[in-house]
Write a protein that holds these residues in place. Structure first.
Motif, PDB file in Angstrom:
ATOM      1  N   SER A  71      -4.409   0.381  -0.930  1.00 53.18           N
ATOM      2  CA  SER A  71      -4.709   1.608  -0.185  1.00 53.18           C
ATOM      3  C   SER A  71      -3.660   2.671  -0.531  1.00 53.18           C
ATOM      4  CB  SER A  71      -4.690   1.326   1.322  1.00 53.18           C
ATOM      5  OG  SER A  71      -5.321   0.095   1.599  1.00 53.18           O
ATOM      6  N   GLY A  72      -4.088   3.782  -1.086  1.00 55.39           N
ATOM      7  CA  GLY A  72      -3.171   4.855  -1.476  1.00 55.39           C
ATOM      8  C   GLY A  72      -2.122   4.385  -2.462  1.00 55.39           C
ATOM      9  N   GLY A  73      -2.463   3.429  -3.290  1.00 59.29           N
ATOM     10  CA  GLY A  73      -1.463   2.739  -4.118  1.00 59.29           C
ATOM     11  C   GLY A  73      -1.106   3.405  -5.421  1.00 59.29           C
ATOM     12  N   ARG A 110       5.618  -3.877   1.714  1.00 61.36           N
ATOM     13  CA  ARG A 110       6.294  -3.620   0.437  1.00 61.36           C
ATOM     14  C   ARG A 110       5.619  -2.408  -0.216  1.00 61.36           C
ATOM     15  NH1 ARG A 110      10.740  -5.882  -0.092  1.00 61.36           N
ATOM     16  NH2 ARG A 110      10.589  -6.505  -2.282  1.00 61.36           N
ATOM     17  N   ALA A 111       6.369  -1.369  -0.510  1.00 65.00           N
ATOM     18  CA  ALA A 111       5.753  -0.199  -1.166  1.00 65.00           C
ATOM     19  C   ALA A 111       5.276  -0.617  -2.550  1.00 65.00           C
ATOM     20  CB  ALA A 111       6.756   0.937  -1.275  1.00 65.00           C
ATOM     21  N   VAL A 112       4.104  -0.132  -2.939  1.00 64.49           N
ATOM     22  CA  VAL A 112       3.537  -0.524  -4.232  1.00 64.49           C
ATOM     23  C   VAL A 112       4.482  -0.150  -5.367  1.00 64.49           C
ATOM     24  CG1 VAL A 112       1.639  -0.052  -5.849  1.00 64.49           C
ATOM     25  CG2 VAL A 112       1.157  -0.410  -3.429  1.00 64.49           C
ATOM     26  N   ASP A 113       5.066   1.042  -5.281  1.00 65.83           N
ATOM     27  CA  ASP A 113       5.949   1.481  -6.377  1.00 65.83           C
ATOM     28  C   ASP A 113       7.422   1.261  -6.035  1.00 65.83           C
ATOM     29  OD1 ASP A 113       6.202   3.326  -4.411  1.00 65.83           O
ATOM     30  OD2 ASP A 113       5.371   5.010  -5.533  1.00 65.83           O
ATOM     31  N   GLY A 114       7.675   0.424  -5.039  1.00 66.64           N
ATOM     32  CA  GLY A 114       9.049   0.104  -4.673  1.00 66.64           C
ATOM     33  C   GLY A 114       9.791   1.269  -4.026  1.00 66.64           C
ATOM     34  N   ASP A 115       9.073   2.313  -3.639  1.00 63.11           N
ATOM     35  CA  ASP A 115       9.708   3.524  -3.103  1.00 63.11           C
ATOM     36  C   ASP A 115      10.323   3.252  -1.726  1.00 63.11           C
ATOM     37  OD1 ASP A 115      10.171   6.421  -3.211  1.00 63.11           O
ATOM     38  OD2 ASP A 115       8.803   6.432  -1.508  1.00 63.11           O
ATOM     39  N   ALA A 174       0.845  -1.187   0.000  1.00 63.01           N
ATOM     40  CA  ALA A 174       0.000   0.000   0.000  1.00 63.01           C
ATOM     41  C   ALA A 174       0.882   1.239   0.000  1.00 63.01           C
ATOM     42  CB  ALA A 174      -0.893   0.010   1.236  1.00 63.01           C
ATOM     43  N   GLY A 175       0.253   2.375  -0.262  1.00 59.62           N
ATOM     44  CA  GLY A 175       0.970   3.645  -0.219  1.00 59.62           C
ATOM     45  C   GLY A 175       1.872   3.837  -1.424  1.00 59.62           C
ATOM     46  N   SER A 176       2.293   5.056  -1.627  1.00 62.69           N
ATOM     47  CA  SER A 176       3.142   5.404  -2.765  1.00 62.69           C
ATOM     48  C   SER A 176       3.812   6.725  -2.406  1.00 62.69           C
ATOM     49  CB  SER A 176       2.272   5.586  -4.013  1.00 62.69           C
ATOM     50  OG  SER A 176       1.260   6.532  -3.734  1.00 62.69           O
ATOM     51  N   ALA A 177       4.690   7.178  -3.277  1.00 59.40           N
ATOM     52  CA  ALA A 177       5.337   8.471  -3.008  1.00 59.40           C
ATOM     53  C   ALA A 177       4.259   9.555  -2.889  1.00 59.40           C
ATOM     54  CB  ALA A 177       6.314   8.789  -4.135  1.00 59.40           C
ATOM     55  N   THR A 178       3.183   9.421  -3.664  1.00 57.59           N
ATOM     56  CA  THR A 178       2.101  10.420  -3.597  1.00 57.59           C
ATOM     57  C   THR A 178       1.298  10.285  -2.302  1.00 57.59           C
ATOM     58  OG1 THR A 178       1.900   9.842  -5.925  1.00 57.59           O
ATOM     59  CG2 THR A 178       0.372  11.499  -5.096  1.00 57.59           C
ATOM     60  N   TYR A 179       1.048   9.048  -1.876  1.00 52.75           N
ATOM     61  CA  TYR A 179       0.230   8.826  -0.672  1.00 52.75           C
ATOM     62  C   TYR A 179       0.990   7.998   0.369  1.00 52.75           C
ATOM     63  CZ  TYR A 179      -3.584  10.171  -3.794  1.00 52.75           C
ATOM     64  OH  TYR A 179      -4.396  10.837  -4.673  1.00 52.75           O
ATOM     65  N   PRO A 180       2.075   8.512   0.918  1.00 52.44           N
ATOM     66  CA  PRO A 180       2.833   7.701   1.887  1.00 52.44           C
ATOM     67  C   PRO A 180       2.023   7.438   3.160  1.00 52.44           C
ATOM     68  CG  PRO A 180       3.698   9.957   1.779  1.00 52.44           C
ATOM     69  CD  PRO A 180       2.677   9.839   0.702  1.00 52.44           C
ATOM     70  N   GLY A 181       1.113   8.346   3.509  1.00 49.31           N
ATOM     71  CA  GLY A 181       0.326   8.174   4.738  1.00 49.31           C
ATOM     72  C   GLY A 181      -0.537   6.932   4.698  1.00 49.31           C
ATOM     73  N   ALA A 182      -1.042   6.595   3.508  1.00 46.29           N
ATOM     74  CA  ALA A 182      -1.909   5.421   3.393  1.00 46.29           C
ATOM     75  C   ALA A 182      -1.146   4.160   3.780  1.00 46.29           C
ATOM     76  CB  ALA A 182      -2.442   5.305   1.967  1.00 46.29           C
TER      77      ALA A 182
END
Ligand code: NAX
Ligand code: ADP
Ligand code: K
Length: 471
Positions: free
Chosen positions: A301-303, A268-273, A241-249
Motif C-alpha cells: 500500500s503506497g509502497g 517496516r517502511a518499504v524503502d527503509g525511510d 507499506a508507505g514510502s517517502a512519497t506516500y507516507p499517509g498510506a
C-alpha cells in the motif's frame, strides 16, 4: 449466509421436488410475491397493478400473484407480451376479476413477469416498448416511474454471470424463489435488482456457486482471544507499506491492522525511510518498528518503487501475505506462500492483461481467472467486492456505502485483512471477513454522509464489537 445458485442447480432442485408437478412450487412463489407487493405498497385495496407477462412460468408467477392481489381489492391489468401465457395463471387472474390489456400507461406498481431464469439476456422490442409506456426503466434511462417489482429476476439479465448484456428492467424490489441467483449478488447485474427478497419454496439445494457472509457468519469466524492468550499467541501482523512519497498510506494501512484483532502490529517502511516509521509511531504509539517475527505480512500500500523488493522479502519469511497496490505489479505467477491479492478493477486488468472495462463488465469471471492463475485468494474491490479462491469458492460482500470510494480506503482494508491472517484465519476467510467489517465500519462512520479512510479505520473496533455476542 446468503447463497446464490446457478440456473442448472435450481432446475435440478425443482425437478427433484415432489411439489413441482402439482404446481405447489409455483403457488408458493406467487403467494410470496403477492405478499411482497402488498408490503411494498402498504396494502392492496384500490392499488393499480400492471403485470407485464411473458410466455413462460415467470409470467405464470405474475398472473397467480395478480389473482391474489385482485382478490384483495387491487385493480389488476395483465399486459400479455406474447400470444402464449400461462393458462392456469390467466384463468386464475380472470376468475379473480383481473383483466388482460394490450397497453397501459399508469400503475402504482409494475410486476415484471416478462422473463425469469428461462430467458436469454436482453429484452425483445415489444417488452422494451411496454416498459417505456409504463415508465419502467430499461437500463440507464431515467424518468418519473412507478414502483417496479421483478419476478425472480429483472427481465433481460443473465441469471448466472452477473453480466449485463442488452436492455433489462431496473427493479426497486426483486422477489426470488428457492435461492438467490448469481445476478442478485454480483455486479453489474446486482445493481439492477433493487432490494432482493427471497421466498422459500422448499427446494433442496447443493453447495452455492456464490455466497455472501452475514453478521452471524462473521461472528463465528472472528478471532477472539481466550483466557491464556498473550500478544504473541494472538498473532503479530507486519506492515510493509508507505514510502517517502506516500507516507499517509503507511499510517492508513497500520490503522487498518491496529483495530485490536491481533496482539501486535509491526511496521517496516518499504524503502527503509525512518521518517515514515517515526510518523507511524507518532500516530499509533502501540506499533513497534524493530525487525522481528510476524505471522502475516501486508505489503505494497503506497509502497512506491521498492514494493517488489519488499514483497520478495516478505515471501522469504514463509508466512501468509496480503499483496496490495504497488506490490501487485510484482506478481506474475503463484507465490511461495498463501496470499491474498487485493486489486481494484484497474489493477486486476493489469494483472490479467485485460482492459479495465472488461473486468468491470465481467467481474466474476475475472476474479475467478485471477485466483486460478495466481494460485491465491483474489479480492476484487468495488461496490460488491468479490473474493475468489483457487478451488472455486466465491464470496461477495454486501456491506458498505458508495461513500467508501475514497482515497486510502483500500490501504485500511489491506491492513485489516493482514491482521485477520496473522490472527489465524485462512486467506479466504480473512479476505471476506475483512471486507465485511470494512464495509460495516464505513456504513456506521458515514451515517449517510461523507467519509474519510481515517474515519473508516477509527470505526473498525466498534464494528468488531457490534458483531461479538454481548458479554
Ligand atoms: N419450475 C418451477 O417449479 C418454478 C418456476 N418458477 C418460475 O418460473 C420461471 C422460469 O420459467 P420458464 O422456464 O418457463 O422460463 P421463463 O418464463 O423465465 O422464460 C421462458 C420464456 O420466455 C421467452 N423468452 C426467452 N428469452 C426472452 C427474452 N429475452 N425476452 C422475452 N421473452 C423471452 C421464451 O420464449 C420462453 O417462452 C422462474 O424464473 C420462476 O419465475 C417459480 O414459479 C417457482 C417454481
Ligand atoms: N461504489 C462503491 N460502493 C461501495 N464501496 C466501494 C465503491 N467503490 C469502491 N468501494 C470500496 O472502496 C475501497 C476503495 O479502495 P481502493 O480503490 O483501493 O482505494 P485506495 O487505493 O485509494 O485506497 C474498496 O474497499 C472498495 O471496495
Ligand atoms: K422477471
Amino acid at each position: 449466509m446468503r447463497h446464490a445458485h446457478t440456473v442448472a442447480q435450481v432446475r435440478a432442485a425443482e425437478e427433484a421436488s415432489p411439489d413441482l408437478a402439482s404446481g405447489v412450487l409455483m403457488q408458493r412463489a406467487a403467494r410470496g410475491l403477492a405478499h411482497a407487493v402488498i408490503d411494498l405498497l402498504g396494502g392492496a385495496y384500490g392499488r393499480r397493478v400492471v403485470l407485464l407477462v411473458g410466455s413462460g412460468d415467470n409470467g405464470g408467477d405474475a398472473l397467480y400473484a395478480g389473482a391474489y392481489l385482485a382478490r384483495r381489492g387491487a385493480l389488476v391489468d395483465a399486459w400479455l407480451l406474447s400470444e402464449r401465457a400461462h393458462p392456469g395463471g390467466l384463468a386464475a387472474l380472470r376468475a379473480a376479476g383481473g383483466r388482460t390489456v394490450a397497453s397501459a400507461a399508469r400503475a402504482d406498481v409494475v410486476v415484471d413477469g416478462i422473463v425469469g431464469i428461462g430467458g436469454r439476456p436482453g429484452l425483445r422490442r415489444e417488452a422494451v416498448a411496454a416498459c417505456r409506456a409504463l415508465g419502467v426503466r430499461v437500463g440507464a434511462d431515467e424518468h418519473a416511474r412507478p414502483l417496479v417489482v421483478s419476478v425472480d429476476l429483472p427481465s433481460g439479465l443473465d441469471a448466472d454471470t452477473g453480466r449485463v448484456e442488452g436492455s433489462h428492467v431496473m427493479a426497486d424490489l426483486t422477489v426470488t424463489f428457492g435461492t438467490e441467483k448469481v445476478a442478485h449478488l454480483v455486479d453489474p447485474a446486482a445493481a439492477a435488482c433493487g432490494t432482493v427478497h427471497l421466498v422459500d419454496i422448499g427446494l433442496d439445494l447443493p453447495a452455492a456457486a456464490v455466497e455472501a457472509l452475514q453478521q452471524a457468519d462473521v461472528a463465528t469466524l472472528l478471532p477472539v482471544p481466550e483466557g491464556a492468550d498473550h500478544k504473541y499467541t494472538r498473532g503479530v501482523v507486519g506492515v510493509r507499506a508507505g514510502s517517502a512519497t506516500y507516507p499517509g498510506a503507511a499510517r492508513l494501512c497500520v490503522a487498518g491492522a491496529a483495530s485490536g484483532l491481533v496482539g501486535m502490529v509491526r511496521f517496516r517502511a518499504v524503502d527503509g525511510d525512518e521518517d515514515t516509521a517515526r510518523r507511524v509511531v507518532a500516530a499509533r504509539p502501540e506499533v513497534v518498528t524493530n525487525a522481528g517475527r510476524v505471522q502475516a505480512w501486508v505489503v505494497g500500500s503506497g509502497g512506491g518503487d521498492r514494493a517488489a523488493d519488499a514483497l520478495a522479502e516478505a515471501v522469504g519469511d514463509g508466512v501468509p501475505v496480503v499483496v496490495d497496490a504497488d506490490a501487485l505489479a510484482a506478481v506474475d505467477g503463484p507465490l511461495a506462500v498463501p496470499a491474498v491479492l487485493t486489486p481494484h478493477a484497474g489493477e486486476l486488468a493489469q494483472l490479467l492483461g485485460m482492459e479495465r472495462a472488461e473486468v468491470e463488465a465481467d467481474q466474476l469471471s475475472a476474479v475467478r481467472r485471477a485466483a486460478d492463475r495466481f494460485g491465491a485468494v483474489v479480492l476484487l474491490k468495488g461496490r460488491r467486492t468479490l473474493v475468489a479462491e483457487p478451488a472455486g469458492r466465491v464470496r461477495v460482500n454486501t456491506t458498505g456505502t458508495p461513500w467508501l470510494a475514497t482515497a486510502g480506503a483500500g490501504d485500511v482494508l489491506a491492513g485489516l485483512i493482514g491482521s485477520l491472517l496473522a490472527a489465524g484465519l485462512d486467506p479466504f476467510d480473512a479476505a471476506s471477513v475483512g471486507c465485511w467489517l470494512h464495509g460495516a465500519a464505513a456504513t456506521a462512520a458515514s451515517a449517510g454522509g461523507p467519509l474519510t479512510a481515517s474515519a473508516v479505520a477509527d470505526a473498525l473496533s466498534a464494528a468488531v464489537r457490534r458483531v461479538l455476542p454481548t458479554p
